[in-house]
Design an enzyme around this catalytic site. Structure first.
Site, short mmCIF file in Angstrom:
data_model
loop_
_atom_site.label_atom_id
_atom_site.label_comp_id
_atom_site.label_asym_id
_atom_site.label_seq_id
_atom_site.Cartn_x
_atom_site.Cartn_y
_atom_site.Cartn_z
N TYR A 168 0.82 -1.21 0.00
CA TYR A 168 0.00 0.00 0.00
C TYR A 168 0.86 1.27 0.00
O TYR A 168 0.76 2.11 -0.90
CB TYR A 168 -0.94 -0.01 1.21
CG TYR A 168 -1.57 1.33 1.52
CD1 TYR A 168 -2.37 1.98 0.59
CD2 TYR A 168 -1.38 1.93 2.77
CE1 TYR A 168 -2.96 3.21 0.87
CE2 TYR A 168 -1.96 3.16 3.06
CZ TYR A 168 -2.75 3.79 2.11
OH TYR A 168 -3.31 5.01 2.39
N LYS A 172 1.61 3.87 -3.18
CA LYS A 172 1.19 5.26 -2.99
C LYS A 172 2.39 6.20 -3.17
O LYS A 172 2.25 7.31 -3.70
CB LYS A 172 0.57 5.46 -1.60
CG LYS A 172 -0.80 4.83 -1.42
CD LYS A 172 -1.86 5.49 -2.30
CE LYS A 172 -2.34 6.81 -1.73
NZ LYS A 172 -3.43 7.40 -2.54
#
Length: 422
Positions: A168, A172
């Protein structure tokens, strides 16, 4: 009486919000032009849109690498390319995460890190790697479940190789780089929330969409899946209510229109530098809450929680081997010797729970041992620029949060109501 400057600056404006709650529910950020094939519609959007808020993301720590890269990285790229075609765009607001800065100690500044500083690979390289792996799996006629597992393992392997704890935050971070690389002269802001919790006030206290980040630990503890974890009780769990994040988004849009910045402004929206939430309080409050309000099992029986136990990273592994892994191996031997399907089923069930706990512990170690603080100087300046009416209507000051009361009366009940039972 003062009038809200935020309301004045945003009224009668057209705002495109990507993500699950956006008004263009059918747009797909992983595709060119957001997957909008209607030429007439897309021309209207390019002409009429004043603001774009890119909040589309998958927040799963162990998401498939192909899915996470498509949404969090290529999705950010596609939305930015779409924004550059908008004729009168006032601002592009990208919602990132404070944890793109990797695992750090001390004060973590509101700074944009260049690609060579973070040693991030090129997204084209990662995309080709994924394609080759998928082709390899297809050639061996791998099942959908095997493909899913391999894609998750690949994502974690790549993230760990370049210094991130999960796919994640890794994807990002790559998404942020795409925004910076492509923005040109477009007015862009990056908002980095920390761990988003349930709402404090709006639309009502305790609302949350799904179970995410630290809430998974709370739920797993409530249903008796975990009792022990590797954690430092003094670790800073930087959380912020969801409605405060929305308020900060509105404030950045208004303020940066009034005070344009040729640089790339970064705003941390969190609490650790002003009103630190410690892991100790989450542990104590969770035990107190579920002792008073136990969760009900499917068979109608109440689940009694035990006081959680915390270890260093090394001792947690030793504890889990002695408490769970060795007894499981004994159970498997007995089940095999006596050809007992009942015992084999018990082994499968408890082994799945063991593996789930170990995976969760590994995923959360960077957060349960977090000793850094996210500096929010830019965000504080933003608050200071707001008039009194806006400060009352659109508050995002973490100093006003009573963490004990918020966790006990708002957040944990909200997680159970809208997360577990929602």
């Amino acid at each position: 009486m003062e009038r809200s400057e935020i309301v004045q600056s945003l009224e009668n404006k057209s705002i495109l919000i990507t993500g699950s709650t956006g008004f263009l529910a059918k747009c797909d950020t992983s595709l060119e032009n957001l997957g909008i094939g209607d030429t007439k519609l897309i021309n209207v959007l390019w002409r009429e849109i004043d603001f774009i808020v890119n909040s589309a993301a998958t927040t799963r720590f162990n998401e498939r690498y192909d899915v996470s890269l498509n949404i969090n990285t290529f999705g950010a790229r596609n939305v930015m390319l779409f924004a550059k075609k908008c004729e009168g765009l006032n601002m592009f607001l990208h919602i990132s995460t404070a944890y793109v800065t990797q695992e750090r100690k001390g004060i973590i500044t509101e700074k944009f890190f260049e690609q060579d500083e973070l040693l991030i690979p090129k997204i084209e390289t990662e995309n080709e790697l994924i394609k080759r792996k998928l082709k390899e799996l297809e050639d061996t006629c791998a099942s959908n479940n095997i493909i899913k597992i391999c894609m998750k393992e690949l994502g974690m392997k790549r993230a760990n190789k370049f210094g991130w704890p999960n796919v994640y935050s890794f994807t990002k971070a790559m998404g942020e780089l795409q925004i910076a690389k492509l923005r040109g002269s477009l007015p862009v802001i990056i908002l980095r929330p920390t761990i988003i919790l349930s709402t404090c006030k709006q639309p009502f206290p305790g609302w949350i969409e799904g179970i995410r980040t630290m809430d998974k630990l709370i739920i797993s503890y409530a249903i008796g899946e975990i009792v022990s974890l590797p954690a430092c009780l003094d670790a800073a769990v930087d959380g912020i209510p969801g409605d405060m994040v929305v308020n900060a988004m509105l404030a950045t849009m208004m303020t940066n229109c009034s005070h344009p910045n040729s640089m790339l402004p970064i705003y941390h929206v969190g609490s650790s530098s002003k009103n630190t939430l410690r892991f100790r309080l989450i542990s104590e409050t969770s035990y107190k809450y579920f002792s008073m309000h136990p969760v009900t099992r499917k068979d109608g029986k109440l689940i009694t929680v035990r006081k959680p136990i915390f270890f260093s990273k090394m001792f947690f592994c030793i504890y889990m081997v002695l408490r769970s892994k060795l007894p499981l191996q004994v159970l498997l031997v007995v089940a095999t010797l006596f050809s007992s399907q009942i015992l084999k089923n018990q082994y499968i069930k408890h082994n799945q729970t063991y593996n789930h706990v170990m995976l969760m512990a590994k995923a959360y170690i960077p957060y349960t041992f977090m000793l850094g603080r996210f500096d929010d100087t830019n965000t504080e300046i933003l608050r200071m620029r707001m008039n009194n009416e806006d400060k009352a209507m659109f508050s995002f000051d973490p100093k006003c949060i009573n963490w004990d009361q918020f966790l006990m009366d708002i957040h944990i009940p909200g997680v159970i109501k809208y997360g577990l039972n929602g």
